[in-house]
Scaffold this motif. Structure first.
Motif, PDB file in Angstrom:
ATOM      1  N   VAL A 169       0.832  -1.207   0.000  1.00  0.00           N
ATOM      2  CA  VAL A 169       0.000   0.000   0.000  1.00  0.00           C
ATOM      3  C   VAL A 169       0.868   1.259   0.000  1.00  0.00           C
ATOM      4  O   VAL A 169       0.527   2.262  -0.645  1.00  0.00           O
ATOM      5  CB  VAL A 169      -0.942  -0.013   1.227  1.00  0.00           C
ATOM      6  CG1 VAL A 169      -1.843   1.221   1.238  1.00  0.00           C
ATOM      7  CG2 VAL A 169      -1.785  -1.272   1.225  1.00  0.00           C
ATOM      8  N   VAL A 170       2.002   1.228   0.685  1.00  0.00           N
ATOM      9  CA  VAL A 170       2.856   2.418   0.785  1.00  0.00           C
ATOM     10  C   VAL A 170       3.411   2.786  -0.593  1.00  0.00           C
ATOM     11  O   VAL A 170       3.346   3.956  -1.022  1.00  0.00           O
ATOM     12  CB  VAL A 170       3.993   2.157   1.791  1.00  0.00           C
ATOM     13  CG1 VAL A 170       4.928   3.363   1.855  1.00  0.00           C
ATOM     14  CG2 VAL A 170       3.423   1.856   3.163  1.00  0.00           C
ATOM     15  N   SER A 171       3.930   1.789  -1.323  1.00  0.00           N
ATOM     16  CA  SER A 171       4.475   2.079  -2.655  1.00  0.00           C
ATOM     17  C   SER A 171       3.378   2.534  -3.614  1.00  0.00           C
ATOM     18  O   SER A 171       3.591   3.445  -4.436  1.00  0.00           O
ATOM     19  CB  SER A 171       5.169   0.831  -3.212  1.00  0.00           C
ATOM     20  OG  SER A 171       6.234   0.444  -2.379  1.00  0.00           O
ATOM     21  N   ALA A 172       2.197   1.918  -3.528  1.00  0.00           N
ATOM     22  CA  ALA A 172       1.103   2.328  -4.393  1.00  0.00           C
ATOM     23  C   ALA A 172       0.686   3.772  -4.114  1.00  0.00           C
ATOM     24  O   ALA A 172       0.415   4.555  -5.041  1.00  0.00           O
ATOM     25  CB  ALA A 172      -0.086   1.391  -4.200  1.00  0.00           C
ATOM     26  N   THR A 173       0.664   4.158  -2.862  1.00  0.00           N
ATOM     27  CA  THR A 173       0.290   5.541  -2.510  1.00  0.00           C
ATOM     28  C   THR A 173       1.318   6.532  -3.047  1.00  0.00           C
ATOM     29  O   THR A 173       0.962   7.595  -3.598  1.00  0.00           O
ATOM     30  CB  THR A 173       0.163   5.675  -0.995  1.00  0.00           C
ATOM     31  OG1 THR A 173      -0.749   4.687  -0.512  1.00  0.00           O
ATOM     32  CG2 THR A 173      -0.352   7.050  -0.615  1.00  0.00           C
ATOM     33  N   ARG A 174       2.593   6.211  -2.913  1.00  0.00           N
ATOM     34  CA  ARG A 174       3.639   7.120  -3.410  1.00  0.00           C
ATOM     35  C   ARG A 174       3.594   7.229  -4.936  1.00  0.00           C
ATOM     36  O   ARG A 174       3.783   8.336  -5.484  1.00  0.00           O
ATOM     37  CB  ARG A 174       4.998   6.623  -2.947  1.00  0.00           C
ATOM     38  CG  ARG A 174       5.225   6.782  -1.442  1.00  0.00           C
ATOM     39  CD  ARG A 174       6.567   6.253  -1.020  1.00  0.00           C
ATOM     40  NE  ARG A 174       6.768   6.402   0.423  1.00  0.00           N
ATOM     41  CZ  ARG A 174       7.824   5.935   1.085  1.00  0.00           C
ATOM     42  NH1 ARG A 174       8.793   5.296   0.414  1.00  0.00           N
ATOM     43  NH2 ARG A 174       7.932   6.114   2.389  1.00  0.00           N
ATOM     44  N   LEU A 175       3.333   6.139  -5.601  1.00  0.00           N
ATOM     45  CA  LEU A 175       3.233   6.197  -7.065  1.00  0.00           C
ATOM     46  C   LEU A 175       2.041   7.048  -7.508  1.00  0.00           C
ATOM     47  O   LEU A 175       2.144   7.817  -8.479  1.00  0.00           O
ATOM     48  CB  LEU A 175       3.096   4.783  -7.621  1.00  0.00           C
ATOM     49  CG  LEU A 175       4.353   3.897  -7.552  1.00  0.00           C
ATOM     50  CD1 LEU A 175       4.015   2.456  -7.913  1.00  0.00           C
ATOM     51  CD2 LEU A 175       5.430   4.424  -8.494  1.00  0.00           C
TER      52      LEU A 175
END
Length: 412
Positions: A169-175
């Motif tokens: 979820v963290v990487s998806a939010t940053r992307l």
């Protein structure tokens, strides 16, 4: 008889003609003889002629029968040959029809194959033409900031893959945030609905609870290493019943009871027995101790797998089983066992299952916007091509008229 007949002579007639010279000689002899012997010679001649006639008739009958049989045999042989020829003709016709059918089938198959290949080639050409038109439209209608739009599309797709395939979820939010920055750099008012949908997607991603799965797995591994050091509980016995202590009375009549009481007190210094009622938990053998520790380790390993697979029921059941066996077979007064049980309770409180959004609204809007822009560019290219073709067609009559004028001037 043979001299006066003008018709063609048969075999019988030839025999009669050949025998006529002998008859004439006999007649001459009879003429030379005296008349008394003429009657005898005539009778003999008649007998001979009759015999010759019967022989000639028999020979003619035999010859006609032979010719008839020969003709019959010839006709039967001819009929047999005709039947054989008819069968050969029928066989030739059937083979010719079969060859004709096979030839027609081959021709139709080849024609169908050619048509199929032609249709496939036409479809491939149509697809290649459409792709070339899109590429031309992409190149000709490309703006200086279009690379930002393409980069935003790529970032949104990567965010979806991170979310649904890796559950990161963290990487998806940053992307998604980086894609929003690219869209904002375009400074295009028509992209306001896209940015609104992107803000909603970022908010839903931030609302998803974050679970430190790596940290929880490390805690489970540390508990697994502590199991071999936990002390086992000794044999647990139920509490003994309370024994009332009797005192010696001062009455002389109770001498018997006083004697028994004094004897019990004296024997109590050597032998003591107590009555206990309840279940006794025996000690574990070394083999059973090994099985116990391995089973608890297996439950902790199952809990770590369920943690990564987000199976909350399996995770809670595994920790509950490990806690139950630890409370039954380990010494509960030991501080290490108390710490082990407390850590199991704290780990059981975590919820490992997370509900992720089914889709991101930004992906559909962004793809629609890009396809709409490409469609407009393709239409503009088609319109320019039509205009150029019409202009060329208009120039052709003018050139023809100028050529005609020049030819007329040369003639004059």
């Amino acid at each position: 008889m043979t001299k006066n007949n003008n018709k063609p002579q048969t075999a019988e007639e030839t025999e009669l003609v050949s025998s006529s010279p002998a008859i004439e000689k006999e007649q001459k002899k009879t003429e030379q003889t005296p008349p008394q012997s003429t009657t005898k010679t005539d009778a003999s001649v008649d007998k001979k002629s009759r015999r010759l006639g019967t022989v000639a008739i028999i020979i003619s009958i035999l010859l006609s029968g032979g010719t008839f049989l020969a003709s019959q045999q010839q006709t039967t042989q001819q009929q047999i040959k005709i039947a054989q020829l008819e069968q050969q003709l029928k066989a030739a016709d059937s083979t010719f029809d079969a060859k004709l059918v096979t030839a027609e089938q081959r021709i139709t198959d080849k024609a169908d194959e050619i048509v199929r290949k032609a249709t496939v080639l036409m479809q491939q050409q149509d697809k290649s033409i459409a792709s070339l038109q899109l590429a031309i439209a992409d190149v000709q209608g490309r703006r200086p900031n279009d690379w930002l739009l393409a980069e935003a599309d790529y970032l949104v797709k990567m965010a979806g893959r991170k979310l649904w395939l890796e559950h990161d979820v963290v990487s998806a939010t940053r992307l998604m945030e980086n894609a929003d920055q690219r869209i904002s750099a375009l400074n295009d008012p028509s992209l306001t609905p896209l940015r609104r949908a992107m803000a909603n997607d970022i908010a839903t991603l931030k609302a998803i609870p974050l679970i430190d799965r790596d940290g929880l797995v490390l805690k489970l591994n540390s508990l697994e290493q502590q199991i071999n050091q936990l002390p086992l509980a000794s044999a647990i016995l139920p509490e003994a019943n309370a024994i009332e202590k009797k005192e010696v009375s001062t009455n002389i009549n109770d001498w018997q009871s006083n004697l028994m009481q004094s004897l019990d007190d004296f024997a109590g210094h050597f032998i003591t027995y107590r009555v206990r009622e309840g279940n006794v938990i025996p000690l574990l053998s070394p083999e059973q101790h090994f099985y116990l520790t391995e089973n608890i380790k297996g439950k902790l390993l199952l809990a770590s797998k369920a943690l990564y697979r987000e199976q909350s029921e399996v995770y809670a059941t595994a920790l509950e089983s490990a806690k139950l066996w630890s409370s039954q077979y380990f010494q509960q007064d030991d501080p290490a066992v108390k710490s082990f049980m407390a850590q199991l309770d704290s780990l059981a409180k975590f919820k490992v299952d997370v509900r992720y959004p089914q889709k991101l609204k930004t992906q559909a809007l962004l793809s629609d916007f890009i396809s709409e822009r490409l469609r407009r560019n393709v239409q503009s290219i088609g319109e320019t091509q039509v205009k150029t073709e019409s202009a060329k067609k208009a120039l052709v009559p003018e050139k023809q008229a100028s050529v005609e004028n020049t030819t007329e001037g040369d003639k004059s």
